[in-house]
Design a protein around this motif. Structure first.
Motif, PDB file in Angstrom:
ATOM      1  N   PRO A 123       0.687  -1.351  -0.003  1.00  0.00           N
ATOM      2  CA  PRO A 123      -0.004  -0.171   0.094  1.00  0.00           C
ATOM      3  C   PRO A 123       0.849   1.057  -0.044  1.00  0.00           C
ATOM      4  CG  PRO A 123      -0.925  -1.504   1.588  1.00  0.00           C
ATOM      5  CD  PRO A 123       0.332  -1.987   1.214  1.00  0.00           C
ATOM      6  N   THR A 124       1.684   1.304   0.978  1.00  0.00           N
ATOM      7  CA  THR A 124       2.736   2.480   0.847  1.00  0.00           C
ATOM      8  C   THR A 124       3.569   2.674  -0.671  1.00  0.00           C
ATOM      9  OG1 THR A 124       2.847   2.212   3.070  1.00  0.00           O
ATOM     10  CG2 THR A 124       4.601   3.564   2.135  1.00  0.00           C
ATOM     11  N   ALA A 125       4.071   1.566  -1.131  1.00  0.00           N
ATOM     12  CA  ALA A 125       4.669   1.652  -2.387  1.00  0.00           C
ATOM     13  C   ALA A 125       3.617   2.158  -3.551  1.00  0.00           C
ATOM     14  CB  ALA A 125       5.184   0.125  -2.624  1.00  0.00           C
TER      15      ALA A 125
ATOM     16  N   LEU B 277       4.534   4.927  -5.588  1.00  0.00           N
ATOM     17  CA  LEU B 277       4.401   4.948  -7.131  1.00  0.00           C
ATOM     18  C   LEU B 277       3.625   5.810  -8.004  1.00  0.00           C
ATOM     19  CD1 LEU B 277       5.377   3.281  -9.631  1.00  0.00           C
ATOM     20  CD2 LEU B 277       3.397   1.633  -9.384  1.00  0.00           C
ATOM     21  N   CYS B 278       2.404   6.008  -7.267  1.00  0.00           N
ATOM     22  CA  CYS B 278       1.269   7.188  -7.833  1.00  0.00           C
ATOM     23  C   CYS B 278       1.992   8.469  -7.796  1.00  0.00           C
ATOM     24  CB  CYS B 278       0.138   6.919  -7.041  1.00  0.00           C
ATOM     25  SG  CYS B 278      -0.963   5.354  -7.108  1.00  0.00           S
ATOM     26  N   ASP B 279       2.560   8.858  -6.531  1.00  0.00           N
ATOM     27  CA  ASP B 279       3.361  10.176  -6.315  1.00  0.00           C
ATOM     28  C   ASP B 279       4.381  10.072  -7.544  1.00  0.00           C
ATOM     29  OD1 ASP B 279       1.859  10.630  -4.106  1.00  0.00           O
ATOM     30  OD2 ASP B 279       3.394  10.217  -2.672  1.00  0.00           O
TER      31      ASP B 279
ATOM     32  N   ALA C 290      -6.697  -0.055  -3.072  1.00  0.00           N
ATOM     33  CA  ALA C 290      -7.958   0.699  -4.135  1.00  0.00           C
ATOM     34  C   ALA C 290      -7.690   2.079  -3.581  1.00  0.00           C
ATOM     35  CB  ALA C 290      -9.053   0.019  -3.855  1.00  0.00           C
ATOM     36  N   ILE C 291      -7.789   2.615  -2.177  1.00  0.00           N
ATOM     37  CA  ILE C 291      -7.811   3.892  -1.888  1.00  0.00           C
ATOM     38  C   ILE C 291      -6.561   4.568  -2.330  1.00  0.00           C
ATOM     39  CG2 ILE C 291      -8.057   5.435   0.085  1.00  0.00           C
ATOM     40  CD1 ILE C 291      -9.707   3.266   1.499  1.00  0.00           C
ATOM     41  N   MET C 292      -5.271   3.922  -2.326  1.00  0.00           N
ATOM     42  CA  MET C 292      -4.308   4.591  -2.384  1.00  0.00           C
ATOM     43  C   MET C 292      -4.244   4.962  -4.051  1.00  0.00           C
ATOM     44  SD  MET C 292      -2.133   5.206  -0.027  1.00  0.00           S
ATOM     45  CE  MET C 292      -1.846   4.489   1.785  1.00  0.00           C
ATOM     46  N   ILE C 293      -4.617   3.933  -4.806  1.00  0.00           N
ATOM     47  CA  ILE C 293      -4.554   4.285  -6.214  1.00  0.00           C
ATOM     48  C   ILE C 293      -5.365   5.257  -6.717  1.00  0.00           C
ATOM     49  CG2 ILE C 293      -4.897   3.063  -8.441  1.00  0.00           C
ATOM     50  CD1 ILE C 293      -3.827   0.757  -7.302  1.00  0.00           C
ATOM     51  N   VAL C 294      -6.708   5.200  -6.231  1.00  0.00           N
ATOM     52  CA  VAL C 294      -7.675   6.229  -6.775  1.00  0.00           C
ATOM     53  C   VAL C 294      -7.392   7.555  -6.172  1.00  0.00           C
ATOM     54  CG1 VAL C 294     -10.082   7.010  -6.229  1.00  0.00           C
ATOM     55  CG2 VAL C 294      -9.558   4.472  -6.741  1.00  0.00           C
ATOM     56  N   ASP C 295      -6.758   7.492  -4.892  1.00  0.00           N
ATOM     57  CA  ASP C 295      -6.479   8.923  -4.134  1.00  0.00           C
ATOM     58  C   ASP C 295      -5.198   9.533  -4.896  1.00  0.00           C
ATOM     59  OD1 ASP C 295      -6.380  11.067  -2.526  1.00  0.00           O
ATOM     60  OD2 ASP C 295      -5.134   9.769  -1.036  1.00  0.00           O
TER      61      ASP C 295
END
Length: 613
Positions: A259-261, A265-267, A406-411
């Protein structure tokens, strides 16, 4: 409801009072985790802020754009660091909460081994392949930015190993009580980066390569400080790299760190996509304004990440203790801190957006105005970002990894990029900046609606959405809580423990043993560990009726205090090794003779002892 001795009050509380009275220890535990974590995150990001300030003064608009385009290289390294650090922290916090220090040490050793291997690989790839990476980030040759972006990435990548290793060490040093070393580490990074940046720009004219290399040097200094903690203090988990490798252990770290990764990655991906779009519909000035906005909002972003990481680490620790009431109490406190401090930061940065932007830009009012506009919209979304991130990290700690992912990717990717492209196409360059704040609000509202649908009524309390199993912990009526700080209190509370056990049907012998263990440990903790009235000891007793028969009830007594370390297990070893008169230290001998298990661990400046009868 509450009993007191007039001279030396012992507070014996049913659980409706316990939450208010135990806020002190839980609150201190949160602060002892949050503040050092914030210092670590801020020092990691401050290098980019300092680079932005220096480059704006010496290299102008093109330099700002180049550093802004090259800045995602930090995310390349923090993705790796995030997997190892978060995976290791979650696993170790859970194992330490169950007092399995040996297995926690093996997990930590394995994480260190992987950090060494991956550091070498990433440094070689990023230094050698700096130009292709710069092109991928959007450093197009037509705008004349490619050489400057390439140089910055090459210089910054020299510190890849130290960035990864420091991120891994920081939470473990904090857990082991090395708060001062964390502050020194953070200050050394900031001081060295500023001095090295200024020397590289003002005296050596080393360009963006010098700025990147200066940041790398600062991470070396910060990492060495944390290494010194382990070498000199010899505290924390034991490290043994020779026999730590495990495929299953590696997969466990990867699973918990994903999740942190994903966030990291999204960042990395989101800025690359938005930067390319900004250059397409805008100009170098637009990119410079985005770079300033990103640098100026590092502080609230670090605050949000620190708050969410605190939620992750403490949730793992509390959850492993199977204490529903304290788990609920800690979550309320943590989410309150998240909302309060993120809102406060947003207000401050919104008000001072223009002076902040002007601090980074020298002599270009149009860039200052556009950057200030972006800062204001960005910080509008910060409180919502804090809630979104804390929710994702909380679910991760409880094991709901798919939902957290899912929350991480969407956010961090989907809503941001989609709204940047949509609002940018409709409103031009200002639409890009509006999208950053609106994206967090959209996700927060969506999560609230989903949660309300899930519980079939509007959410009005965090307790409604904690997602704890129905059989988690023990019923409130089978728990006893006391909070005190004097020796007289410690002696008096044993009578309450005895009476409580008798009222619940526990036989006289086991009730007496529970009272004896409580008095012995509490008196020792207060006598040897407390030096001021600010130090407190909380005692929680749990009765777990496995077969429904009071005679077979499992009695668990948990002690938590913020005094000096008092390890009853080491104390017992010293007593046995000294071969003293067997009539001395009778209390400690009886505790170990009658208890099924006794465990101790120190974490985040708190002593934690659990006795099971």
């Amino acid at each position: 409801m509450m009993k007191k001795d007039e001279k030396n009050p012992v507070i014996k509380l049913p659980f409706e009072w316990a939450e208010q009275k135990n806020d002190a220890l839980v609150g201190r535990l949160i602060w002892k985790t949050l503040v050092p974590q914030f210092a670590t995150e801020l020092s990691l990001s401050m290098t980019s802020i300092i680079d932005g300030i220096i480059v704006g003064r010496f290299y102008g608009e093109n330099g700002l754009a180049a550093v802004g385009i090259g800045a995602p290289i930090l995310s390349v390294f923090t993705i790796t660091a995030g997997i190892l650090s978060t995976g290791n922290s979650v696993l170790c916090a859970s194992l330490i909460g169950r007092s399995d220090h040996e297995k926690a040490g093996k997990v930590f050793s394995l994480a260190i081994l992987w950090s060494l291997i991956l550091s070498v690989i990433l440094t070689a790839v990023c230094v050698g392949g700096a130009e292709p990476i710069a092109r991928a980030f959007g450093g197009n040759q037509e705008a004349g930015l490619l050489p400057a972006v390439t140089d910055y990435i090459r210089g910054f990548s020299l510190g890849a190993g130290m960035i990864i290793f420091r991120q891994l060490l920081a939470p473990m040093v904090n857990m082991a009580g090395g708060t001062k070393f964390m502050y020194i580490s953070s200050l050394s990074i900031l001081g060295m980066d500023f001095v090295a940046d200024y020397v590289a720009s003002a005296f050596l004219d080393a360009g963006t390569f010098g700025l990147g290399a200066a940041s790398a040097l600062s991470y070396v200094c910060g990492c060495l400080v944390l290494v010194v903690f382990y070498v000199i203090k010899r505290r924390g988990l034991q490290v043994n790299l020779k026999s730590c490798f495990s495929v299953r252990g590696s997969l466990d770290i990867l699973r918990e760190g994903i999740p942190t990764a994903l966030k990291r990655l999204c960042d990395l991906v989101a800025p690359v996509l938005t930067n390319r779009f900004a250059l397409f519909i805008g100009s170098v000035s637009t990119m410079a304004a985005i770079s300033v906005m990103n640098s100026a909002t590092r502080f609230p972003l670090c605050l949000v990440l620190s708050l969410s990481t605190t939620v992750l680490m403490l949730t793992g620790t509390f959850y492993a203790e199977s204490d529903r009431e304290e788990m609920e109490q800690a979550c309320k406190k943590m989410f309150f801190h998240a909302v309060f401090w993120s809102t406060a930061a947003s207000v401050i940065f919104f008000v001072f957006a223009k002076p902040l932007a002007a601090f980074f830009v020298h002599g270009d009012p149009s860039v200052v105005d556009l950057a200030a506009y972006g800062i204001r919209w960005y910080v509008i979304g910060i409180p919502f970002l804090a809630l979104n991130q804390c929710a994702a990290f909380y679910l991760q700690a409880l094991g709901y990894l798919k939902i957290s992912n899912a929350i991480m990717i969407v956010d961090r990717l989907v809503t941001t990029v989609v709204l940047v492209y949509l609002l940018g196409a409709l409103m031009g360059e200002k639409g890009i900046f509006i999208a950053y704040g609106v994206s967090e609000i959209v996700l927060a509202v969506a999560l609230y609606i989903i949660a309300s649908i899930k519980i079939k009524r509007p959410v009005t309390s965090i307790k409604q959405v904690l997602c704890l199993p129905k059989d988690y912990g023990v019923p409130d009526e089978d728990c006893l809580f006391a909070l005190f700080h004097t020796r007289e209190d410690a002696i008096g509370i044993s009578n309450d423990v005895h009476d409580f056990c008798i009222q619940k049907g526990v036989d006289e012998r086991r009730a007496f043993l529970a009272a004896l263990c409580t008095e012995e440990l509490a008196v020792n903790v207060v006598s040897y560990g407390f030096t001021s009235d600010r130090q407190q000891l909380s005692v929680r007793l749990f009765l777990k009726f496995v077969s429904g028969n009071a005679e077979d009830a499992q009695i668990t007594i948990r002690f938590r205090d913020n005094g000096k370390p008092f390890d009853i297990i080491k104390r017992r070893q010293l007593v046995e090794e000294s071969k003293t008169d067997p009539t001395k230290n009778v209390g400690i001998r009886l505790v170990f003779a009658t208890a099924k298990s006794v465990s101790y661990h120190a974490a985040y400046g708190m002593n934690n002892t659990v006795i099971t009868l």
